[in-house]
Write an enzyme that holds these catalytic residues in place. Structure first.
Site, PDB file in Angstrom:
ATOM      1  N   LYS A   9       0.834  -1.201   0.000  1.00 35.33           N
ATOM      2  CA  LYS A   9       0.000   0.000   0.000  1.00 35.33           C
ATOM      3  C   LYS A   9       0.878   1.263   0.000  1.00 35.33           C
ATOM      4  O   LYS A   9       2.090   1.179   0.235  1.00 35.33           O
ATOM      5  CB  LYS A   9      -0.930  -0.039   1.220  1.00 35.33           C
ATOM      6  CG  LYS A   9      -1.865  -1.265   1.242  1.00 35.33           C
ATOM      7  CD  LYS A   9      -2.744  -1.260   2.491  1.00 35.33           C
ATOM      8  CE  LYS A   9      -3.539  -2.542   2.627  1.00 35.33           C
ATOM      9  NZ  LYS A   9      -4.400  -2.531   3.834  1.00 35.33           N
ATOM     10  N   TYR A  49     -11.925  -2.880  -2.789  1.00 29.24           N
ATOM     11  CA  TYR A  49     -12.424  -3.135  -1.430  1.00 29.24           C
ATOM     12  C   TYR A  49     -13.958  -3.216  -1.370  1.00 29.24           C
ATOM     13  O   TYR A  49     -14.543  -2.979  -0.314  1.00 29.24           O
ATOM     14  CB  TYR A  49     -11.908  -2.053  -0.474  1.00 29.24           C
ATOM     15  CG  TYR A  49     -10.501  -2.290   0.031  1.00 29.24           C
ATOM     16  CD1 TYR A  49     -10.149  -3.505   0.627  1.00 29.24           C
ATOM     17  CD2 TYR A  49      -9.516  -1.310  -0.049  1.00 29.24           C
ATOM     18  CE1 TYR A  49      -8.863  -3.735   1.104  1.00 29.24           C
ATOM     19  CE2 TYR A  49      -8.225  -1.525   0.433  1.00 29.24           C
ATOM     20  CZ  TYR A  49      -7.916  -2.746   1.012  1.00 29.24           C
ATOM     21  OH  TYR A  49      -6.651  -2.964   1.501  1.00 29.24           O
ATOM     22  N   ARG A 102       3.401  -7.245   9.081  1.00 31.33           N
ATOM     23  CA  ARG A 102       2.743  -6.180   9.843  1.00 31.33           C
ATOM     24  C   ARG A 102       3.247  -6.123  11.277  1.00 31.33           C
ATOM     25  O   ARG A 102       3.372  -5.046  11.866  1.00 31.33           O
ATOM     26  CB  ARG A 102       1.227  -6.371   9.820  1.00 31.33           C
ATOM     27  CG  ARG A 102       0.592  -6.040   8.465  1.00 31.33           C
ATOM     28  CD  ARG A 102      -0.853  -6.488   8.431  1.00 31.33           C
ATOM     29  NE  ARG A 102      -1.552  -6.120   7.208  1.00 31.33           N
ATOM     30  CZ  ARG A 102      -2.661  -6.715   6.785  1.00 31.33           C
ATOM     31  NH1 ARG A 102      -3.199  -7.703   7.500  1.00 31.33           N
ATOM     32  NH2 ARG A 102      -3.247  -6.320   5.666  1.00 31.33           N
ATOM     33  N   ASN A 112      -1.459  -0.379   7.538  1.00 33.31           N
ATOM     34  CA  ASN A 112      -0.860  -1.703   7.754  1.00 33.31           C
ATOM     35  C   ASN A 112      -0.061  -2.223   6.558  1.00 33.31           C
ATOM     36  O   ASN A 112       0.182  -3.414   6.441  1.00 33.31           O
ATOM     37  CB  ASN A 112      -1.910  -2.701   8.257  1.00 33.31           C
ATOM     38  CG  ASN A 112      -3.034  -2.934   7.265  1.00 33.31           C
ATOM     39  OD1 ASN A 112      -3.001  -2.409   6.148  1.00 33.31           O
ATOM     40  ND2 ASN A 112      -4.010  -3.729   7.640  1.00 33.31           N
ATOM     41  N   HIS A 115      -1.478  -5.629   1.489  1.00 35.75           N
ATOM     42  CA  HIS A 115      -2.732  -6.342   1.269  1.00 35.75           C
ATOM     43  C   HIS A 115      -2.431  -7.722   0.716  1.00 35.75           C
ATOM     44  O   HIS A 115      -1.532  -7.890  -0.096  1.00 35.75           O
ATOM     45  CB  HIS A 115      -3.614  -5.603   0.254  1.00 35.75           C
ATOM     46  CG  HIS A 115      -4.700  -6.465  -0.309  1.00 35.75           C
ATOM     47  ND1 HIS A 115      -5.890  -6.664   0.347  1.00 35.75           N
ATOM     48  CD2 HIS A 115      -4.753  -7.228  -1.428  1.00 35.75           C
ATOM     49  CE1 HIS A 115      -6.634  -7.501  -0.372  1.00 35.75           C
ATOM     50  NE2 HIS A 115      -5.967  -7.857  -1.452  1.00 35.75           N
ATOM     51  N   GLU A 126      -9.190 -10.411  -7.737  1.00 33.25           N
ATOM     52  CA  GLU A 126      -8.237  -9.306  -7.570  1.00 33.25           C
ATOM     53  C   GLU A 126      -7.152  -9.335  -8.640  1.00 33.25           C
ATOM     54  O   GLU A 126      -6.751  -8.284  -9.153  1.00 33.25           O
ATOM     55  CB  GLU A 126      -7.649  -9.351  -6.153  1.00 33.25           C
ATOM     56  CG  GLU A 126      -8.700  -8.974  -5.106  1.00 33.25           C
ATOM     57  CD  GLU A 126      -8.259  -9.188  -3.667  1.00 33.25           C
ATOM     58  OE1 GLU A 126      -9.063  -8.879  -2.771  1.00 33.25           O
ATOM     59  OE2 GLU A 126      -7.124  -9.661  -3.429  1.00 33.25           O
TER      60      GLU A 126
HETATM   61  P1  ATP Z   1      -6.268  -6.493   3.392  1.00 35.51           P
HETATM   62  O1  ATP Z   1      -7.584  -6.806   2.708  1.00 35.51           O
HETATM   63  O2  ATP Z   1      -5.813  -5.066   3.176  1.00 35.51           O
HETATM   64  O3  ATP Z   1      -5.218  -7.516   3.091  1.00 35.51           O
HETATM   65  P2  ATP Z   1      -7.200  -7.771   5.752  1.00 35.51           P
HETATM   66  O4  ATP Z   1      -7.741  -8.789   4.808  1.00 35.51           O
HETATM   67  O5  ATP Z   1      -6.253  -8.224   6.803  1.00 35.51           O
HETATM   68  O6  ATP Z   1      -6.490  -6.605   4.965  1.00 35.51           O
HETATM   69  P3  ATP Z   1      -9.810  -6.571   5.829  1.00 35.51           P
HETATM   70  O7  ATP Z   1     -10.850  -6.907   6.825  1.00 35.51           O
HETATM   71  O8  ATP Z   1      -9.951  -7.071   4.429  1.00 35.51           O
HETATM   72  O9  ATP Z   1      -8.389  -6.999   6.444  1.00 35.51           O
HETATM   73  O10 ATP Z   1      -9.682  -4.987   5.814  1.00 35.51           O
HETATM   74  C1  ATP Z   1      -9.100  -4.325   4.718  1.00 35.51           C
HETATM   75  C2  ATP Z   1      -8.302  -3.151   5.210  1.00 35.51           C
HETATM   76  O11 ATP Z   1      -9.172  -2.217   5.813  1.00 35.51           O
HETATM   77  C3  ATP Z   1      -7.279  -3.479   6.290  1.00 35.51           C
HETATM   78  O12 ATP Z   1      -6.066  -3.934   5.765  1.00 35.51           O
HETATM   79  C4  ATP Z   1      -7.115  -2.143   6.971  1.00 35.51           C
HETATM   80  O13 ATP Z   1      -6.173  -1.334   6.278  1.00 35.51           O
HETATM   81  C5  ATP Z   1      -8.481  -1.532   6.841  1.00 35.51           C
HETATM   82  N1  ATP Z   1      -9.210  -1.712   8.091  1.00 35.51           N
HETATM   83  C6  ATP Z   1      -9.740  -2.851   8.581  1.00 35.51           C
HETATM   84  N2  ATP Z   1     -10.335  -2.639   9.767  1.00 35.51           N
HETATM   85  C7  ATP Z   1     -10.185  -1.308  10.028  1.00 35.51           C
HETATM   86  C8  ATP Z   1     -10.570  -0.455  11.079  1.00 35.51           C
HETATM   87  N3  ATP Z   1     -11.251  -0.917  12.134  1.00 35.51           N
HETATM   88  N4  ATP Z   1     -10.240   0.859  10.999  1.00 35.51           N
HETATM   89  C9  ATP Z   1      -9.569   1.331   9.947  1.00 35.51           C
HETATM   90  N5  ATP Z   1      -9.151   0.581   8.914  1.00 35.51           N
HETATM   91  C10 ATP Z   1      -9.464  -0.723   8.951  1.00 35.51           C
HETATM   92 MG    MG Z   2      -8.935  -8.310   3.157  1.00 32.67          MG
END
Ligand code: ATP
Ligand code: MG
Length: 137
Positions: A9, A49, A102, A112, A115, A126
């Site tokens: 990211k 997303y 992370r 974080n 992705h 994706e």
């Molecule tokens: P990614 O899809 O980015 O790999 P992930 O699968 O671990 O991450 P997801 O639940 O898909 O987690 O959430 C996507 C992204 O949304 C997270 O990587 C994070 O950057 C953001 N995110 C998730 N929860 C929160 C939150 N509570 N507040 C802010 N941002 C969040």
């Molecule tokens: Mg995710």
């Protein structure tokens, strides 16, 4: 062979973590089959997303993803979807184990740095969203 979509990211790119992150996937033994640097539009980020569109952080998340260069990649190897997420660590870096990307390199959930696709179907979607077939080697 199984493939997954991994993206560094804008925060990870800006912080100079590309080589650190790429090398972790390389050293594990996965094969890099596509890579490019892109600045996604807000609309593109919303597509990426889409599953999170009802979440309160959706807008900020999409604005952030489109705020600068993202390193989009496809990695290939046995079990790479699930194990790739293991290398990445828990979504919230407060809960990511040391030794994970992370866990070692991030502090807050909104920044974080990386992705990874969360399943076979999302990996396919994706990869198709981010890459044209001829961009995969
Ligand atoms: P990614 O899809 O980015 O790999 P992930 O699968 O671990 O991450 P997801 O639940 O898909 O987690 O959430 C996507 C992204 O949304 C997270 O990587 C994070 O950057 C953001 N995110 C998730 N929860 C929160 C939150 N509570 N507040 C802010 N941002 C969040
Ligand atoms: Mg995710």
């Amino acid at each position: 062979l199984e493939r997954t979509f991994i993206a560094i990211k804008p925060d990870g790119v800006q912080r100079g973590l590309i080589s650190e992150i790429v090398s972790r996937f390389e050293r594990k033994g996965y094969k890099l089959v596509a890579i490019k640097l892109v600045v996604p539009s807000k609309e593109f980020a919303e597509q990426h997303y889409y599953d999170l569109k009802e979440r309160p952080f959706f807008n900020g998340l999409c604005e952030f993803l489109s705020s600068g260069p993202v390193l989009a990649m496809v990695w290939e190897g046995q079990g790479v979807i699930k194990y790739g997420r293991k290398l990445i660590g828990a979504t919230d870096p407060q809960n990511s184990e040391p030794g994970t990307i992370r866990g070692d390199l991030a502090i807050i959930v909104g920044r974080n740095i990386i992705h990874g696709s969360d399943g076979l179907e999302t990996a396919k979607n994706e990869i198709n969203l981010w890459f044209k077939p001829e961009e995969l080697v």
